[in-house]
Design an enzyme around this catalytic site. Structure first.
Site, short mmCIF file in Angstrom:
data_model
loop_
_atom_site.label_atom_id
_atom_site.label_comp_id
_atom_site.label_asym_id
_atom_site.label_seq_id
_atom_site.Cartn_x
_atom_site.Cartn_y
_atom_site.Cartn_z
N ASP A 62 32.44 53.38 13.77
CA ASP A 62 33.47 54.21 13.15
C ASP A 62 34.54 54.50 14.19
O ASP A 62 34.32 55.30 15.11
CB ASP A 62 32.85 55.51 12.61
CG ASP A 62 33.86 56.32 11.80
OD1 ASP A 62 34.95 56.63 12.34
OD2 ASP A 62 33.55 56.67 10.65
N ASP A 112 35.53 58.27 14.71
CA ASP A 112 34.51 59.04 15.42
C ASP A 112 34.48 58.71 16.90
O ASP A 112 34.39 59.59 17.76
CB ASP A 112 33.13 58.81 14.80
CG ASP A 112 32.93 59.57 13.49
OD1 ASP A 112 33.74 60.49 13.22
OD2 ASP A 112 31.99 59.25 12.75
N ARG A 144 38.72 58.42 -0.06
CA ARG A 144 38.13 57.68 -1.18
C ARG A 144 37.61 58.64 -2.23
O ARG A 144 36.79 59.51 -1.93
CB ARG A 144 36.99 56.77 -0.70
CG ARG A 144 36.49 55.83 -1.80
CD ARG A 144 35.47 54.85 -1.29
NE ARG A 144 34.17 55.48 -1.12
CZ ARG A 144 33.02 54.81 -1.05
NH1 ARG A 144 33.03 53.49 -1.13
NH2 ARG A 144 31.88 55.44 -0.87
#
Length: 217
Positions: free
Chosen positions: A208, A211, A112
């Site tokens: 996440d 992760d 992003r």
């Protein structure tokens, strides 16, 4: 396998099965280890792939059994392409290959842009001459839908039209974004979750996925 359809989200196929739902609950659990998380993501993906591939075209080839020859159904056309969105999508690839071991595997990496807040591509690799192939984009989570839309945009710019998106959990916001931009792309998910929070995370979600999958939390 039961499929739940939502009248206001016609692009969504929510796959329901007791074993899948049980495994998804374990995947969400904050106490689930990295090893277990990867194993569960793999197993859930297999359930989703089973449904997402149900319309692949078939032809017949003559084969010989120990007793006789006959016309047997086999997959038709070029081999499909699995396209994981890096990095978490990698954790779903083996689930696809378990059922489609001869499929091709591409990769797309997006980040992003902190100024524009739009996804930008830093890596993209797919087989050459893929116009007639079916593409299965995979990412554990469909949240805002930005990465998914950008990936589909790139494929369609290359005249690739047979595209299916597969995720573990999806937020209504992301599904609606795909519906608005690419209504022809079906979404197969194990769960339609409630919403996004102020940081763009899915609720109740699973945290996440990258992760948790790769032990970098």
């Amino acid at each position: 396998m039961p499929i739940v359809k939502h009248p206001d989200l016609p692009n969504l196929c929510e796959v329901k099965h007791p074993l899948l739902l049980h495994k998804l609950s374990s995947l969400r659990n904050v106490k689930t280890s990295t090893k277990e998380f990867k194993e569960l993501a793999h197993e859930i993906t297999i359930f989703l792939v089973y449904e997402a591939t149900k319309d692949l075209p078939l032809t017949t080839h003559t084969i010989k059994t120990p007793l006789e020859s006959f016309s047997a159904p086999v997959l038709d056309g070029k081999k499909p392409v699995i396209l994981p969105i890096l990095r978490a999508g990698i954790g779903m690839v083996e689930g696809f290959l378990t059922l489609m071991p001869s499929a091709r595997v591409g990769h797309i990496g997006l980040f992003r842009n902190e100024e524009t807040l739009l996804p930008e591509c830093y890596y993209f690799k797919i087989p050459k001459h893929s116009e007639d192939r079916t593409f299965f984009i995979c990412d554990p989570m469909l949240a805002t839908g930005g990465s998914a839309v950008e990936t589909i945009n790139r494929l369609k710019a290359m005249n690739i039209q047979k595209i299916i998106f597969v995720c573990l959990v999806a937020a209504p916001e992301g599904i609606k974004k795909l519906l608005d931009t690419h209504p022809d792309v079906p979404i197969f998910a194990a769960s339609l979750d409630r919403q996004l929070n102020s940081h763009g995370y899915i609720l109740p979600g699973l945290g996440d996925a990258g992760d948790r999958m790769f032990g970098t939390k």
